[in-house]
Design a protein around this motif. Structure first.
Motif, mmCIF file in Angstrom:
data_model
loop_
_atom_site.group_PDB
_atom_site.id
_atom_site.type_symbol
_atom_site.label_atom_id
_atom_site.label_comp_id
_atom_site.label_asym_id
_atom_site.label_seq_id
_atom_site.Cartn_x
_atom_site.Cartn_y
_atom_site.Cartn_z
ATOM 1 N N ASP A 93 -2.820 20.559 -7.665
ATOM 2 C CA ASP A 93 -1.890 19.643 -6.996
ATOM 3 C C ASP A 93 -0.570 19.564 -7.760
ATOM 4 N N LEU A 94 -0.041 20.730 -8.137
ATOM 5 C CA LEU A 94 1.074 20.765 -9.082
ATOM 6 C C LEU A 94 2.332 20.109 -8.548
ATOM 7 N N ALA A 95 2.677 20.394 -7.298
ATOM 8 C CA ALA A 95 3.917 19.832 -6.762
ATOM 9 C C ALA A 95 3.881 18.307 -6.795
ATOM 10 N N MET A 96 2.755 17.730 -6.421
ATOM 11 C CA MET A 96 2.650 16.274 -6.421
ATOM 12 C C MET A 96 2.644 15.724 -7.843
ATOM 13 N N LYS A 97 2.035 16.469 -8.783
ATOM 14 C CA LYS A 97 2.069 16.027 -10.178
ATOM 15 C C LYS A 97 3.505 16.040 -10.706
ATOM 16 N N ILE A 98 4.250 17.080 -10.374
ATOM 17 C CA ILE A 98 5.650 17.143 -10.802
ATOM 18 C C ILE A 98 6.440 15.989 -10.203
ATOM 19 N N HIS A 106 -1.178 35.872 -16.612
ATOM 20 C CA HIS A 106 -0.201 36.953 -16.626
ATOM 21 C C HIS A 106 1.138 36.444 -16.081
ATOM 22 N N GLU A 107 1.980 37.371 -15.641
ATOM 23 C CA GLU A 107 3.291 37.010 -15.116
ATOM 24 C C GLU A 107 3.167 35.953 -14.019
ATOM 25 N N PRO A 108 4.185 35.112 -13.845
ATOM 26 C CA PRO A 108 4.087 34.034 -12.860
ATOM 27 C C PRO A 108 3.971 34.513 -11.418
ATOM 28 N N ASP A 109 4.332 35.763 -11.135
ATOM 29 C CA ASP A 109 4.182 36.266 -9.764
ATOM 30 C C ASP A 109 2.831 36.942 -9.557
ATOM 31 N N VAL A 110 1.926 36.820 -10.529
ATOM 32 C CA VAL A 110 0.575 37.359 -10.412
ATOM 33 C C VAL A 110 -0.394 36.181 -10.364
ATOM 34 N N GLY A 111 -1.111 36.024 -9.254
ATOM 35 C CA GLY A 111 -2.090 34.946 -9.199
ATOM 36 C C GLY A 111 -1.860 34.009 -8.037
ATOM 37 N N GLU A 112 -2.416 32.832 -8.147
ATOM 38 C CA GLU A 112 -2.551 31.937 -7.007
ATOM 39 C C GLU A 112 -1.405 30.944 -6.827
ATOM 40 N N LEU A 113 -0.446 30.908 -7.744
ATOM 41 C CA LEU A 113 0.606 29.901 -7.684
ATOM 42 C C LEU A 113 1.885 30.438 -7.055
ATOM 43 N N ASN A 114 2.558 29.579 -6.299
ATOM 44 C CA ASN A 114 3.836 29.904 -5.674
ATOM 45 C C ASN A 114 4.950 29.343 -6.561
ATOM 46 N N TYR A 115 5.278 30.075 -7.623
ATOM 47 C CA TYR A 115 6.250 29.560 -8.570
ATOM 48 C C TYR A 115 7.661 29.410 -7.996
ATOM 49 N N PRO A 116 8.137 30.319 -7.141
ATOM 50 C CA PRO A 116 9.471 30.062 -6.566
ATOM 51 C C PRO A 116 9.588 28.692 -5.911
ATOM 52 N N TYR A 117 8.540 28.276 -5.212
ATOM 53 C CA TYR A 117 8.542 26.937 -4.612
ATOM 54 C C TYR A 117 8.637 25.855 -5.691
ATOM 55 N N LEU A 118 7.865 26.014 -6.772
ATOM 56 C CA LEU A 118 7.870 25.015 -7.833
ATOM 57 C C LEU A 118 9.200 24.996 -8.579
ATOM 58 N N PHE A 119 9.806 26.172 -8.784
ATOM 59 C CA PHE A 119 11.123 26.204 -9.425
ATOM 60 C C PHE A 119 12.162 25.476 -8.568
ATOM 61 N N GLN A 120 12.110 25.703 -7.273
ATOM 62 C CA GLN A 120 13.044 25.024 -6.373
ATOM 63 C C GLN A 120 12.806 23.515 -6.390
ATOM 64 N N LEU A 121 11.537 23.102 -6.506
ATOM 65 C CA LEU A 121 11.225 21.687 -6.590
ATOM 66 C C LEU A 121 11.817 21.077 -7.857
ATOM 67 N N LEU A 122 11.696 21.762 -8.973
ATOM 68 C CA LEU A 122 12.276 21.268 -10.217
ATOM 69 C C LEU A 122 13.790 21.113 -10.087
ATOM 70 N N ASP A 123 14.428 22.080 -9.422
ATOM 71 C CA ASP A 123 15.861 21.968 -9.166
ATOM 72 C C ASP A 123 16.180 20.746 -8.315
ATOM 73 N N THR A 124 15.406 20.566 -7.274
ATOM 74 C CA THR A 124 15.638 19.438 -6.363
ATOM 75 C C THR A 124 15.510 18.101 -7.086
ATOM 76 N N LEU A 125 14.583 18.034 -8.030
ATOM 77 C CA LEU A 125 14.359 16.801 -8.780
ATOM 78 C C LEU A 125 15.311 16.634 -9.961
ATOM 79 N N GLY A 126 16.181 17.627 -10.171
ATOM 80 C CA GLY A 126 17.206 17.507 -11.193
ATOM 81 C C GLY A 126 16.778 17.868 -12.596
ATOM 82 N N TYR A 127 15.683 18.637 -12.735
ATOM 83 C CA TYR A 127 15.260 19.036 -14.072
ATOM 84 C C TYR A 127 16.240 20.063 -14.629
ATOM 85 N N ASP A 128 16.806 19.769 -15.799
ATOM 86 C CA ASP A 128 17.775 20.685 -16.403
ATOM 87 C C ASP A 128 17.325 21.169 -17.773
#
Length: 266
Positions: free
Chosen positions: A188-193, A214-236
């Motif tokens: 539930d990563l997005a909600m935890k963030i 391994h690399e973030p594009d290998v496996g079950e997570l959608n990291y581009p979505y999570l990176f965009q979420l961090l941007d939206t929330l103002g994480y710098d």
């Protein structure tokens, strides 16, 4: 825009550690982190950072006897003097490297010790570390680590870490939110963030693919979505790339696996 730090303990392991600074800078990283600096002098590491235009964003305080299996001593009753010596050493390195974050590993829960004593030892030790670090503008980070990779580790959940931050009550104590560990333990990563980032108590993020790390594009997570979420929330802040290249220590394994990073560097 997310800012990524190369974890030199895991990446570029096809070359010697001191050569990894140049490799990271060559591939576009502007910052680095790693587990421990203590095998080298502060001056040696600071010179490499300056030479390659890199910022040091994180390292760990001394963990006890790592080779014997210890994974931090903050929760271990009877090791307080050693803990304090380690914090002093870590702060000396942090000052030389102009690093504002030190991760204090909690340690493995000792057998046959009252859990309340273990917790009280941890809280007291982290309070001491925070007090010592505050005078130098340094944050102390607490990281929940999954029990599959590190069985018996004192700290494994986000809610546990944030409750400890509240109990410790020091403004320079933050949570190191490693999304790899968080996904394995609770998901539930997005909600935890969304829940924890706005509190101001998250000091650093780390990433890796799940489940193989391994690399973030290998496996079950959608990291581009999570990176965009961090941007939206103002994480710098910084995002540490603490993963094992899928090709291991093969020549250029790290560089060949950085396709996921290129859109964010551009």
């Amino acid at each position: 825009m997310p800012r990524f730090a190369a974890n030199l303990s895991m990446l570029y392991n096809d070359v010697d550690f001191l050569d990894r600074f140049a490799a990271a800078a060559r591939d576009g990283f502007k910052a680095v982190e790693y587990l421990f600096p203590y095998a080298y002098t502060p001056e040696q590491l600071a010179a490499l950072l300056r030479q390659h235009g890199l910022q040091q964003v994180l390292f760990n305080a001394p963990p006890g006897d790592w080779d014997a299996g210890e994974r931090g001593i903050a929760c271990l009753p009877g090791r307080e003097a050693e803990f304090r010596e380690g914090i002093a050493r870590a702060i000396t390195y942090a000052q030389a490297l102009q690093c504002r974050r030190i991760h204090v590993m909690a340690g493995l829960v000792p057998q046959d010790v009252d859990p309340a004593t273990v917790r009280a030892t941890y809280v007291a030790n982290v309070r001491y570390a925070a007090e010592q670090a505050a005078a130098h503008g340094i944050q102390i980070l607490l990281e929940p680590i999954n029990g599959r990779d590190m069985p018996g580790f004192f700290l494994s959940r986000q809610d546990q870490a944030h409750a400890l931050v509240a109990e410790i009550g020091a403004t320079n104590v933050k949570v190191q939110m490693d999304l790899y560990h968080c996904q394995i333990v609770e998901g539930d990563l997005a909600m935890k963030i969304r829940q924890y980032l706005p509190t101001g108590n998250v000091g650093h993020f780390q990433i890796a693919g799940v489940p193989e790390r391994h690399e973030p594009d290998v496996g079950e997570l959608n990291y581009p979505y999570l990176f965009q979420l961090l941007d939206t929330l103002g994480y710098d802040g910084w995002i540490g790339c603490e993963y094992k290249p899928a090709r291991g220590a093969a020549p250029h394994a790290t560089r060949d696996g950085l396709g996921w990073l290129q859109p964010w560097l551009a």
